[in-house]
Design an enzyme around this catalytic site. Structure first.
Site, PDB file in Angstrom:
ATOM      1  N   ASN A  80      36.775 -53.714 -18.921  1.00 39.41           N
ATOM      2  CA  ASN A  80      37.374 -53.095 -20.188  1.00 39.41           C
ATOM      3  C   ASN A  80      37.259 -51.566 -20.149  1.00 39.41           C
ATOM      4  OD1 ASN A  80      34.570 -53.223 -20.516  1.00 39.41           O
ATOM      5  ND2 ASN A  80      34.781 -53.416 -22.899  1.00 39.41           N
ATOM      6  N   HIS A 101      27.536 -45.575 -25.391  1.00 41.04           N
ATOM      7  CA  HIS A 101      28.382 -44.895 -25.832  1.00 41.04           C
ATOM      8  C   HIS A 101      28.055 -43.435 -26.235  1.00 41.04           C
ATOM      9  CE1 HIS A 101      30.903 -48.398 -27.213  1.00 41.04           C
ATOM     10  NE2 HIS A 101      29.812 -49.037 -27.702  1.00 41.04           N
ATOM     11  N   ASP A 154      24.493 -56.481 -20.674  1.00 38.12           N
ATOM     12  CA  ASP A 154      25.404 -55.765 -21.318  1.00 38.12           C
ATOM     13  C   ASP A 154      25.286 -54.367 -21.673  1.00 38.12           C
ATOM     14  OD1 ASP A 154      27.640 -55.832 -22.997  1.00 38.12           O
ATOM     15  OD2 ASP A 154      27.037 -57.276 -24.443  1.00 38.12           O
ATOM     16  N   ASP A 195      35.935 -59.562 -21.156  1.00 36.72           N
ATOM     17  CA  ASP A 195      34.941 -58.972 -21.825  1.00 36.72           C
ATOM     18  C   ASP A 195      35.219 -57.728 -22.908  1.00 36.72           C
ATOM     19  OD1 ASP A 195      31.992 -59.416 -22.977  1.00 36.72           O
ATOM     20  OD2 ASP A 195      31.897 -57.594 -22.042  1.00 36.72           O
ATOM     21  N   HIS A 224      28.660 -52.243 -18.393  1.00 39.24           N
ATOM     22  CA  HIS A 224      30.038 -51.546 -18.627  1.00 39.24           C
ATOM     23  C   HIS A 224      29.794 -50.280 -18.019  1.00 39.24           C
ATOM     24  CE1 HIS A 224      31.654 -54.740 -21.326  1.00 39.24           C
ATOM     25  NE2 HIS A 224      30.479 -54.730 -21.598  1.00 39.24           N
ATOM     26  N   LEU A 225      30.479 -49.648 -17.040  1.00 37.08           N
ATOM     27  CA  LEU A 225      30.085 -48.444 -16.476  1.00 37.08           C
ATOM     28  C   LEU A 225      31.249 -47.374 -16.912  1.00 37.08           C
ATOM     29  CD1 LEU A 225      29.154 -49.453 -12.752  1.00 37.08           C
ATOM     30  CD2 LEU A 225      27.829 -48.962 -14.846  1.00 37.08           C
ATOM     31  N   ARG A 226      32.068 -47.982 -17.681  1.00 32.41           N
ATOM     32  CA  ARG A 226      33.085 -46.906 -18.540  1.00 32.41           C
ATOM     33  C   ARG A 226      34.024 -46.433 -17.765  1.00 32.41           C
ATOM     34  NH1 ARG A 226      32.334 -49.808 -22.696  1.00 32.41           N
ATOM     35  NH2 ARG A 226      30.595 -49.435 -23.867  1.00 32.41           N
TER      36      ARG A 226
END
Ligand code: ZN
Length: 428
Positions: A93, A308, A304, A151, A61-63
């Protein structure tokens, strides 16, 4: 820049291995042989190290776009380079969700301009990841999406997943399933069992994962389509996939380092960095994951990587965001717990972290040979070190392995013949 990589022990399961010199020129492997001399190349002595085809992370997840306070393509790809990854696949996402050609193009453009490793966008299965309407898979694939996944969320409606698999079959696209039946998970925050009772935390039933794994296997079997199961964490999930593979179901599967390096015991102390979805399980599950990696039921180790902001973890356990920023501990955890632990040889580890993800995603890489891109990872597998999250390149410091002693340190990462990480520092 022309490099002559000398004296490394080459671990290259899909090609030539052993003590080899490698000449890198114009972004590609120009030559591999026992002894190479080249006057105009910069020589790098890699005595005592292992040199592998670049590690590929098929689940991260690179956001970006939308959650740049957690991570950006610039910081995430630097963290990936520090972790020995030459390519990462990014889950959709984001905000907006990667469900349009415009967002795919935006991610690719950012990666080209600001990234230091290759980025492969994964697009959503359903529009907005809402589970109601299929995304335009054909267009998304043409725009550069390498796979499809909702995901972060499951595709809850089995009819929708069936439609997605059917549609994807038209162009042999890969669907990656985040297996979680929300109705069985409820408000759980850690694995359901003695430990959750002891800690007074709401439990997540393992059946929430396993029921969904069963569903996906049955759908793939009856439709004769491919499916990839993300972040496998329980013994029964491994066994279901093992049996399906024996029947010839076109399933591939991944697990993550935290599922073979740790158990729910780590939650004692209420460190919110141990909160992850699916949750850390039991020692019996951990053993089953290692067995699944050993016999090939689990094809891939993926991180994964889920960074955060610290404020999202500096809250009580049940309110904390789920996820581990895993790029920079993945190789050390995998080498220490799979190779030194005896489940895998180094060659099989390279299979799980480079060869198999390239094959499953259908992207280049996973092999070193003359003419192939010079995507190369060099590790010192004798070096012990202490994990220090303060040194992470990732914006996310949410990693429960801070302070752990690991063996196997990334020494150098090269992407398309360019050194992007060397001896502790991103150099680009
Ligand atoms: Zn997931």
């Amino acid at each position: 820049m022309k490099y002559l990589l000398k004296n490394a022990d080459v671990v290259n399961p899909a090609g030539e291995s052993g003590r080899l010199d490698i000449l890198v020129d114009e972004g590609r492997v120009a030559h591999m042989a026992a002894q190479i001399a080249c006057a105009d190349a910069q020589e790098i002595d890699l005595e005592g190290t292992n040199l592998m085809p670049g590690l590929i992370d098929m689940h991260s997840h690179l956001r970006e776009p939308g959650y740049e306070y957690k991570e950006t393509i610039a910081t995430g790809t630097r963290a990936a380079a520090a972790g020995g990854f030459t390519a990462v696949a990014a889950m959709p996402n984001t905000y907006p969700v990667c469900d349009s050609e415009a967002v795919v193009a935006q991610i690719l453009e950012k990666a080209r301009a600001e990234g230091v490793v290759k980025v492969y966008p994964i697009a959503a299965i359903t529009k907005g990841q809402k589970g109601e309407e299929l995304a335009e898979m054909g267009l998304l694939r043409a725009a550069g999406a390498v796979a499809f996944s909702d995901d972060g969320q499951p595709v809850e409606d089995p009819r929708m997943m069936r439609l997605g698999l059917q549609y994807a079959k038209n162009f042999d696209a890969l669907l990656i399933s985040h297996c979680e039946d929300k109705r069985l998970v409820g408000n759980g925050v850690m694995n359901e069992g003695i430990m959750s009772a002891k800690l007074g935390l709401a439990g997540i039933s393992r059946a929430g994962e396993e029921a969904m794994v069963s569903r996906e296997l049955i759908l793939a079997e009856t439709l004769h389509t491919r499916v990839h199961i993300a972040h496998v964490s329980t013994r029964l999930s491994v066994e279901l996939i093992r049996q399906a593979k024996k029947r010839g179901v076109r399933v591939s599967a991944e697990t993550c380092p935290h599922y073979f390096a740790a158990t729910e015991e780590l939650v004692e102390g209420y460190d919110a960095n141990t909160r992850v979805n699916p949750p850390l399980r039991t020692e019996d599950d951990r053993q089953a994951i290692l067995e699944g990696l050993h016999d090939g039921t689990l094809d891939v180790i993926a991180t994964d990587h889920a960074p955060h902001h610290r404020d999202e973890k500096l809250v009580e356990y049940s309110l904390a965001a789920s996820g581990i920023a895993g790029f920079e501990t993945a190789f050390g955890l995998s080498y220490t717990h799979c190779v030194l632990g005896g489940a895998l040889g180094l060659e099989e580890l390279v299979q799980r972290m480079s060869v198999a993800p390239a094959r499953v995603l259908g992207v280049e890489g996973g092999v070193l040979a003359a003419g192939k891109p010079a995507d190369i990872t060099v590790a010192d597998c004798r070096q012990e070190y202490t994990v220090d999250v303060a040194s992470f390149y990732s914006k996310g410091r949410n990693n429960p392995f801070d302070g752990w002693r690991l063996t196997g340190k990334i020494r150098m990462t090269m992407v398309d013949g360019k050194i992007v990480y060397r001896d502790g520092a991103v150099v680009i």
